[in-house]
Structure formats: C-alpha cells, structure tokens
Design a protein around this motif. Structure first.
Motif, PDB file in Angstrom:
ATOM      1  N   TRP A   1       0.817  -1.204   0.000  1.00  0.00           N
ATOM      2  CA  TRP A   1       0.000   0.000   0.000  1.00  0.00           C
ATOM      3  C   TRP A   1       0.853   1.258   0.000  1.00  0.00           C
ATOM      4  O   TRP A   1       1.932   1.277   0.582  1.00  0.00           O
TER       5      TRP A   1
ATOM      6  N   THR B   1      -3.119   0.879  -3.727  1.00  0.00           N
ATOM      7  CA  THR B   1      -2.150  -0.200  -3.782  1.00  0.00           C
ATOM      8  C   THR B   1      -0.860   0.314  -4.417  1.00  0.00           C
ATOM      9  O   THR B   1      -0.877   1.251  -5.223  1.00  0.00           O
TER      10      THR B   1
ATOM     11  N   CYS C   1       2.675  -2.526   4.567  1.00  0.00           N
ATOM     12  CA  CYS C   1       2.307  -3.913   4.298  1.00  0.00           C
ATOM     13  C   CYS C   1       0.848  -4.068   4.744  1.00  0.00           C
ATOM     14  O   CYS C   1       0.263  -3.161   5.341  1.00  0.00           O
ATOM     15  N   ASP C   2       0.244  -5.230   4.464  1.00  0.00           N
ATOM     16  CA  ASP C   2      -1.145  -5.452   4.876  1.00  0.00           C
ATOM     17  C   ASP C   2      -1.313  -5.321   6.384  1.00  0.00           C
ATOM     18  O   ASP C   2      -2.293  -4.760   6.858  1.00  0.00           O
TER      19      ASP C   2
ATOM     20  N   ARG D   1      -1.057  -1.383   7.440  1.00  0.00           N
ATOM     21  CA  ARG D   1      -1.823  -0.364   6.708  1.00  0.00           C
ATOM     22  C   ARG D   1      -2.805   0.374   7.617  1.00  0.00           C
ATOM     23  O   ARG D   1      -2.857   1.605   7.630  1.00  0.00           O
TER      24      ARG D   1
END
Length: 103
Positions: free
Chosen positions: A47, A90, A68-69, A72
């Motif tokens: 992201w 993204t 990162c996920d 985020r």
C-alpha cells in the motif's frame, strides 16, 4: 521523522515522489522490493499512503508512506486522526499512475 513508527518521505505529486531517496513506486537501488514504513518492519509494501500536513504543505503536495497489509490500518489511523491522510492506494496502482505520468 513525523511518526515514531515510520520513515518520512518527500516529493511532489503526481510523479517524482520519493521514498527514502528513491521513487515511491520504484524499487530501492539494490533491486529489492519496497518495504513497509512501519518501524522495524521489513515486509514488502503493498500500500501507498499519500498524505500532507496542511500547516506545512501546499494542498497539492503529497508525502508518502508505504505499508504492508499488517500495518496499513495502524499507519492510516496515525495519519487520519491528525487530518493528514489524503489517499490510500495499492503500490501496484501507484506504480501504474507514476509510469503514466512519466509518459
């Protein structure tokens, strides 16, 4: 740095954004993948969090943090409660936009 959890970045938008001395959407000089801006995290970034501090920056200026996920939401919340967060996209979308701007 503006956050205890992340690296600071600087640059104009669109195009030419920089993350730790390299284009935000690009790879680091050593060829490795861009990594999350959260302190101590070395996970690949997924992201781009585009932000600015309206007390310091013109409205069109964007600074970026990568996430990162896992980080985020935390990094978005940090920026959001301060009114700094402008967009979350993204990394792939950011890179496409950056490539189109380079044209």
């Amino acid at each position: 740095m503006n956050s205890p959890d992340s690296a600071d970045t600087d640059g104009p938008f669109p195009g030419g954004l920089f993350f730790a001395g390299r284009p935000a959407g690009g790879s680091p000089p050593d060829g490795s993948a861009p990594v999350c801006s959260a302190k101590g995290c070395r996970t690949a970034a997924v992201w781009v969090l585009a932000w600015n501090n309206p007390k310091l920056h013109t409205p069109e200026r964007r600074k970026t943090w990568l996430a990162c996920d896992e980080h985020r939401e935390h990094l978005s919340s940090f920026l959001g409660v301060r009114g700094f967060l402008k967009d979350v996209v993204t990394l792939e979308e950011w890179q496409r936009h950056d490539s189109a701007a380079d044209g």
